[in-house]
Design a protein around this motif. Structure first.
Motif, PDB file in Angstrom:
ATOM      1  N   GLN A  77       0.827  -1.208   0.000  1.00  0.00           N
ATOM      2  CA  GLN A  77       0.000   0.000   0.000  1.00  0.00           C
ATOM      3  C   GLN A  77       0.865   1.263   0.000  1.00  0.00           C
ATOM      4  O   GLN A  77       0.553   2.246  -0.681  1.00  0.00           O
ATOM      5  N   TYR A  78       1.935   1.248   0.785  1.00  0.00           N
ATOM      6  CA  TYR A  78       2.866   2.368   0.833  1.00  0.00           C
ATOM      7  C   TYR A  78       3.404   2.649  -0.568  1.00  0.00           C
ATOM      8  O   TYR A  78       3.450   3.798  -1.021  1.00  0.00           O
ATOM      9  N   CYS A  79       3.839   1.587  -1.236  1.00  0.00           N
ATOM     10  CA  CYS A  79       4.391   1.739  -2.587  1.00  0.00           C
ATOM     11  C   CYS A  79       3.344   2.262  -3.560  1.00  0.00           C
ATOM     12  O   CYS A  79       3.642   3.119  -4.404  1.00  0.00           O
ATOM     13  N   ASP A  80       2.130   1.764  -3.467  1.00  0.00           N
ATOM     14  CA  ASP A  80       1.045   2.249  -4.326  1.00  0.00           C
ATOM     15  C   ASP A  80       0.864   3.754  -4.183  1.00  0.00           C
ATOM     16  O   ASP A  80       0.773   4.486  -5.173  1.00  0.00           O
ATOM     17  N   THR A  81       0.781   4.197  -2.935  1.00  0.00           N
ATOM     18  CA  THR A  81       0.570   5.614  -2.662  1.00  0.00           C
ATOM     19  C   THR A  81       1.747   6.453  -3.146  1.00  0.00           C
ATOM     20  O   THR A  81       1.571   7.509  -3.766  1.00  0.00           O
ATOM     21  N   ALA A  82       2.962   5.977  -2.872  1.00  0.00           N
ATOM     22  CA  ALA A  82       4.155   6.713  -3.285  1.00  0.00           C
ATOM     23  C   ALA A  82       4.251   6.795  -4.805  1.00  0.00           C
ATOM     24  O   ALA A  82       4.588   7.845  -5.364  1.00  0.00           O
ATOM     25  N   ILE A  83       3.960   5.714  -5.489  1.00  0.00           N
ATOM     26  CA  ILE A  83       4.026   5.700  -6.950  1.00  0.00           C
ATOM     27  C   ILE A  83       3.036   6.688  -7.546  1.00  0.00           C
ATOM     28  O   ILE A  83       3.378   7.469  -8.446  1.00  0.00           O
ATOM     29  N   THR A  84       1.818   6.669  -7.045  1.00  0.00           N
ATOM     30  CA  THR A  84       0.800   7.588  -7.562  1.00  0.00           C
ATOM     31  C   THR A  84       1.226   9.040  -7.355  1.00  0.00           C
ATOM     32  O   THR A  84       1.146   9.864  -8.284  1.00  0.00           O
ATOM     33  N   ARG A 115       4.491   8.797   6.056  1.00  0.00           N
ATOM     34  CA  ARG A 115       4.094   7.403   5.835  1.00  0.00           C
ATOM     35  C   ARG A 115       5.208   6.434   6.214  1.00  0.00           C
ATOM     36  O   ARG A 115       4.945   5.286   6.581  1.00  0.00           O
ATOM     37  N   SER A 116       6.450   6.890   6.103  1.00  0.00           N
ATOM     38  CA  SER A 116       7.584   6.011   6.411  1.00  0.00           C
ATOM     39  C   SER A 116       7.716   5.746   7.899  1.00  0.00           C
ATOM     40  O   SER A 116       8.181   4.669   8.308  1.00  0.00           O
TER      41      SER A 116
END
Length: 230
Positions: A77-84, A115-116
């Motif tokens: 989920q973290y990666c999804d948000t960061a990518i967007t 988020r991190s």
């Protein structure tokens, strides 16, 4: 003043790339210990630490294993948000660095740092749980080989497997501590968003890194869904 930060590190998902055979060996040990818990007094003749091992295996099933799955889900989920967010930011910084675009950069970095922080804490707790499990199994494995003929083949040493999982969890914790510290240092001071600063962020590389981490976490969840949700 901090002028750049590493936004993504592919080794941040190393726990989720541990080979399936290692997880299977740990699962077999956990199942074997719990299945023999009813005759703990007899088994303790051979394995003095058996009672502690049973408790550790019960904790593995009830707490640690679900926590590993939850950590993989949160990372995805973290990666999804960061990518967007950073795909949009990449588009924004492709044009003039207007005050609005500069603020977008600052906001994106602040959000990533925020988020991190909980992710770092989650991996820290998970690493400690895995380390406790590995330590107890290491103590028991010192006696296992001597009595494997009496205890059965499920009781061969799994020290290589627990060591690899423990090492991976520790390395992942270290990566997120470093990333968190880097981001916190960056956003705690005034950020001078210049063209040079944007280049230093290596947004394209970060996006590639997040995509890779997301893939690792999702693959882990797909492969271990039954065991981690049980």
């Amino acid at each position: 003043m901090v002028t750049s930060a590493i936004l993504a590190d592919m080794s941040g998902g190393v726990l989720f790339t541990v080979p399936a055979e290692d997880w299977n060996a740990i699962g077999q040990r956990v199942d074997a210990a719990i299945s023999l818990s009813g005759i703990a007094k007899r088994v303790t003749q051979y394995l003095p630490g058996f009672d502690a091992l049973v408790r550790a295996c019960q904790d593995w099933n009830g707490q640690t294993q679900p926590a590993i799955g939850a950590a993989a889900d949160v990372l995805a989920q973290y990666c999804d948000t960061a990518i967007t967010a950073f795909e949009q930011l990449r588009t924004d910084v492709s044009g003039p660095l207007t005050p609005l675009v500069q603020q977008h950069v600052v906001d994106a970095l602040a959000a990533l740092s925020a988020r991190s922080t909980p992710l770092n804490g989650q991996f820290h707790r998970l690493s400690a749980q895995i380390a406790d499990f590995a330590d107890i199994n290491k103590a028991v494995d010192a006696q296992v080989e001597r009595y494997v003929a009496k205890l059965g083949q499920d009781w061969r040493s799994i020290l290589p497997q627990t060591s690899r999982v423990d090492d991976a969890a520790g390395r992942m914790r270290g990566v997120w501590e470093a990333l968190g510290a880097d981001l916190n240092a960056l956003v705690s001071e005034h950020i001078d968003v210049t063209a040079e600063f944007i280049v230093g962020l290596q947004i394209d590389s970060a996006l590639t890194g997040w995509a890779g981490l997301r893939s690792e976490a999702q693959s882990f969840l797909a492969q271990h869904a039954t065991r981690t949700s049980s």
